[in-house]
Write a protein that holds these residues in place. Structure first.
Motif, PDB file in Angstrom:
ATOM      1  N   ASP A  83       2.417  -5.707  -7.383  1.00 18.85           N
ATOM      2  CA  ASP A  83       2.628  -6.730  -8.412  1.00 18.85           C
ATOM      3  C   ASP A  83       2.903  -8.095  -7.785  1.00 18.85           C
ATOM      4  OD1 ASP A  83       2.202  -4.963 -10.447  1.00 18.85           O
ATOM      5  OD2 ASP A  83       4.319  -4.605 -10.879  1.00 18.85           O
ATOM      6  N   GLN A  84       3.689  -8.126  -6.709  1.00 23.45           N
ATOM      7  CA  GLN A  84       3.985  -9.402  -6.064  1.00 23.45           C
ATOM      8  C   GLN A  84       2.724 -10.038  -5.487  1.00 23.45           C
ATOM      9  OE1 GLN A  84       7.829  -9.296  -3.642  1.00 23.45           O
ATOM     10  NE2 GLN A  84       7.512  -7.128  -4.024  1.00 23.45           N
ATOM     11  N   LEU A  85       1.902  -9.241  -4.826  1.00 25.17           N
ATOM     12  CA  LEU A  85       0.677  -9.776  -4.237  1.00 25.17           C
ATOM     13  C   LEU A  85      -0.338 -10.165  -5.315  1.00 25.17           C
ATOM     14  CD1 LEU A  85       0.262  -7.329  -1.224  1.00 25.17           C
ATOM     15  CD2 LEU A  85       1.104  -9.679  -1.185  1.00 25.17           C
ATOM     16  N   PHE A  86      -0.395  -9.396  -6.394  1.00 23.98           N
ATOM     17  CA  PHE A  86      -1.294  -9.741  -7.493  1.00 23.98           C
ATOM     18  C   PHE A  86      -0.939 -11.122  -8.050  1.00 23.98           C
ATOM     19  CE2 PHE A  86      -2.372 -10.073 -11.934  1.00 23.98           C
ATOM     20  CZ  PHE A  86      -3.656  -9.556 -12.010  1.00 23.98           C
ATOM     21  N   ASP A  87       0.343 -11.360  -8.281  1.00 23.23           N
ATOM     22  CA  ASP A  87       0.756 -12.647  -8.825  1.00 23.23           C
ATOM     23  C   ASP A  87       0.376 -13.788  -7.893  1.00 23.23           C
ATOM     24  OD1 ASP A  87       1.780 -11.351 -11.001  1.00 23.23           O
ATOM     25  OD2 ASP A  87       3.850 -11.366 -10.291  1.00 23.23           O
ATOM     26  N   LEU A  88       0.541 -13.582  -6.585  1.00 20.84           N
ATOM     27  CA  LEU A  88       0.214 -14.639  -5.630  1.00 20.84           C
ATOM     28  C   LEU A  88      -1.279 -14.939  -5.603  1.00 20.84           C
ATOM     29  CD1 LEU A  88       2.509 -13.739  -2.599  1.00 20.84           C
ATOM     30  CD2 LEU A  88       2.652 -15.787  -4.015  1.00 20.84           C
ATOM     31  N   TYR A  89      -2.094 -13.903  -5.725  1.00 19.02           N
ATOM     32  CA  TYR A  89      -3.525 -14.091  -5.539  1.00 19.02           C
ATOM     33  C   TYR A  89      -4.294 -14.323  -6.838  1.00 19.02           C
ATOM     34  CZ  TYR A  89      -4.135 -13.640  -0.584  1.00 19.02           C
ATOM     35  OH  TYR A  89      -4.128 -13.899   0.757  1.00 19.02           O
ATOM     36  N   PHE A  90      -3.692 -13.990  -7.970  1.00 21.45           N
ATOM     37  CA  PHE A  90      -4.423 -14.127  -9.217  1.00 21.45           C
ATOM     38  C   PHE A  90      -3.742 -15.022 -10.244  1.00 21.45           C
ATOM     39  CE2 PHE A  90      -6.079 -10.151  -7.487  1.00 21.45           C
ATOM     40  CZ  PHE A  90      -7.434 -10.411  -7.549  1.00 21.45           C
ATOM     41  N   LEU A  91      -2.600 -15.592  -9.898  1.00 20.67           N
ATOM     42  CA  LEU A  91      -1.945 -16.548 -10.780  1.00 20.67           C
ATOM     43  C   LEU A  91      -1.789 -17.860 -10.049  1.00 20.67           C
ATOM     44  CD1 LEU A  91       0.918 -14.482 -12.475  1.00 20.67           C
ATOM     45  CD2 LEU A  91      -1.338 -14.988 -13.368  1.00 20.67           C
ATOM     46  N   ARG A 220       2.710 -12.867   3.412  1.00 16.87           N
ATOM     47  CA  ARG A 220       3.078 -12.104   4.602  1.00 16.87           C
ATOM     48  C   ARG A 220       4.572 -12.151   4.907  1.00 16.87           C
ATOM     49  NH1 ARG A 220      -2.132 -13.646   5.246  1.00 16.87           N
ATOM     50  NH2 ARG A 220      -3.530 -12.103   6.159  1.00 16.87           N
ATOM     51  N   ARG A 221       5.257 -13.162   4.378  1.00 13.72           N
ATOM     52  CA  ARG A 221       6.670 -13.324   4.722  1.00 13.72           C
ATOM     53  C   ARG A 221       7.610 -13.307   3.524  1.00 13.72           C
ATOM     54  NH1 ARG A 221       3.502 -16.213   8.064  1.00 13.72           N
ATOM     55  NH2 ARG A 221       3.936 -16.176  10.310  1.00 13.72           N
ATOM     56  N   GLY A 222       7.079 -13.524   2.340  1.00 11.23           N
ATOM     57  CA  GLY A 222       7.949 -13.639   1.179  1.00 11.23           C
ATOM     58  C   GLY A 222       7.818 -12.530   0.172  1.00 11.23           C
ATOM     59  N   VAL A 223       7.144 -11.439   0.549  1.00 12.86           N
ATOM     60  CA  VAL A 223       6.956 -10.308  -0.359  1.00 12.86           C
ATOM     61  C   VAL A 223       7.890  -9.173   0.052  1.00 12.86           C
ATOM     62  CG1 VAL A 223       5.327  -8.545  -1.129  1.00 12.86           C
ATOM     63  CG2 VAL A 223       4.584 -10.917  -0.903  1.00 12.86           C
ATOM     64  N   GLU A 224       8.650  -8.681  -0.899  1.00 16.47           N
ATOM     65  CA  GLU A 224       9.565  -7.573  -0.606  1.00 16.47           C
ATOM     66  C   GLU A 224       8.783  -6.315  -0.273  1.00 16.47           C
ATOM     67  OE1 GLU A 224      12.476  -6.896  -3.589  1.00 16.47           O
ATOM     68  OE2 GLU A 224      12.855  -9.030  -3.927  1.00 16.47           O
TER      69      GLU A 224
END
Length: 471
Positions: A83-91, A220-224
């Motif tokens: 979910d965290q990566l999805f938000d970064l790449y698609f929002l 790479r650095r801010g995703v739990e």
């Protein structure tokens, strides 16, 4: 490179929400980053995800998030990272113009009203972050800040200003109902709604940080980390709760693996007489060898666990996993220690998971501490003096601890006595291997006698136990 450079236009063709802009190139980048976070999606899953984008459309990011998750995820515990990566790449997000700050009390009242109605809190999360979450000049001059300025957005500062615990209590009282059961239900629901708002704030802070420092940098650095990749020594209470939910699926997987190994292990040498007898059906050609079956009983397991405060989370999780696996052993005995050793087997009930935080109860009631500081030398000597009869030629000994002796004698002779008596001794250390030679750690001294394994998270623990435990 900012996230807008990476994501492209904030208003793609076919998207009705200007914050949502998926493309095929972005999907490939997204899947590549999933692999870097140990979510192994292959080419076929990527093709399925592309088909999902076509089928579901791009108008609702929440629907697409669920569709891509169904295509790309394989295991439990991966959804949080996804979910965290999805938000970064698609929002996409535009930093807001600076505006006068609103008082915390006014915003809290509006948040309370929204939470009581159960409405979406994303807009309030953005407003709260605008008001309370900027630091180092973020949000000033239409958001034109640089990475070098040290500016950013903090979900922690935002939630601290809003006092979420008080909001949760007030919300539970406002939701109505009577009786102890109703109050418990309201409390759980209130915490769930506040946690959802907290997640919205964290998502918004992560997106804005990506605007400042670039999507790849934050990804790479801010995703739990996922629960199985979170370090035991740095885990928060909610992380430990998620880890506990992984225990039984993980135990079933390891049990199946051990059962297969045990089944293969009973195959012995060729039985020549029975092989020749069977070959009569093929004209004397021994095409179907017969093996002598070796009778092998299940091994015993002895666990010696450091339950001091520094490593109690690691000890709790590992002991819980061992208890879930106890059917794979003929006998399991557990011993806890801080600066003295005592048996804690009676603290566990077969078939029932131990209560969260049971390590604190063991320290308080189990007779494992006298002065409160870890002393491995005294513990090993106490085990040899009082419990060495628990170890035999069929016993596997599992030692759990960071091997930090507070500069006391490590008592290598006592560990040697245990190793000579046992079938195998494994030491699981929750600290990174690079720290074993630092400070008061005696890990390198102990590795001269037994093999020590780094077990910083659930994934490493599962790998080590699955590989080492005897069949």
């Amino acid at each position: 490179m900012t996230s807008r450079d990476h994501l492209g236009s904030s208003a793609p063709i076919g998207a009705t929400d200007s914050r949502f802009a998926p493309t095929s190139a972005r999907l490939v980048d997204f899947v590549t980053l999933l692999r870097e976070h140990n979510i192994h999606a292959g080419p076929s899953e990527t093709i399925d995800a592309a088909a999902a984008i076509v089928a579901l459309g791009t108008t609702d990011p929440r629907v697409l998030r669920s569709g891509l998750a169904a295509c790309l995820l394989r295991r439990n515990g991966q959804r949080k990272v996804f979910d965290q990566l999805f938000d970064l790449y698609f929002l996409g997000v535009s930093l807001p113009l600076a505006r006068p700050s609103e008082s915390a009390e006014d915003l809290r009242e509006r948040l309370m009203a929204t939470l009581v109605q159960g409405e979406d809190t994303a807009e309030l999360a953005r407003e709260a972050l605008d008001t309370f979450g900027a630091y180092g000049g973020a949000g000033e001059s239409a958001g034109r800040v640089t990475q070098a300025s040290g500016a950013g957005w903090s979900s922690y500062l935002t939630m601290k200003s809003l006092r979420p615990d008080e909001i949760s209590e007030q919300l539970a009282q406002t939701m109505g109902g009577s009786g102890q059961f109703d109050m418990a239900v309201r409390t759980i629901e209130a915490r769930r709604r506040v946690d959802r708002f907290r997640a919205d704030v964290q998502t918004e802070a992560r997106l804005r940080s990506a605007e400042l420092r670039g999507t790849d940098y934050i990804a790479r650095r801010g995703v739990e980390n996922s629960a199985d990749r979170t370090d035991f020594l740095g885990a928060r209470e909610q992380d430990l709760a998620e880890m506990r939910r992984l225990v039984h699926p993980l135990a079933r997987k390891l049990a199946s693996r051990l059962a297969v190994r045990r089944k293969k292990a009973v195959r012995g040498q060729i039985d020549l007489r029975r092989t020749l007898r069977r070959s009569m059906a093929t004209g004397g050609v021994p095409v179907d060898p017969v093996l002598r079956a070796r009778k092998r009983g299940r091994p015993d397991l002895v666990v010696l666990a450091d339950v001091s405060g520094s490593v109690s989370g690691f000890a709790e999780f590992t002991l819980q996993l061992v208890q879930a696996l106890q059917d794979q052993f003929s006998k399991v005995r557990s011993f806890g220690f801080v600066d003295t050793c005592a048996e804690i087997t009676h603290h566990f009930t077969p078939g029932e998971p131990p209560a969260p935080g049971f390590a604190r109860d063991i320290v308080r009631e189990g007779g494992v501490a006298r002065f409160g500081s870890s002393n491995y030398g005294e513990v090993l000597q106490g085990f040899v003096d009082h419990y060495l009869d628990a170890v035999g030629p069929r016993t596997c000994v599992l030692i759990l601890g960071d091997a930090r002796t507070n500069r006391t004698d490590p008592n290598l002779a006592a560990l040697q006595a245990i190793a000579e008596r046992a079938k195998a001794v494994y030491w699981l250390n929750p600290e990174p291997a690079r720290s074993w030679s630092t400070g008061d750690s005696a890990a390198e001294d102990y590795t001269d006698i037994v093999t020590m394994h780094e077990c910083r998270n659930v994934a490493q623990l599962a790998e080590v136990i699955g590989r080492l435990l005897p069949a």
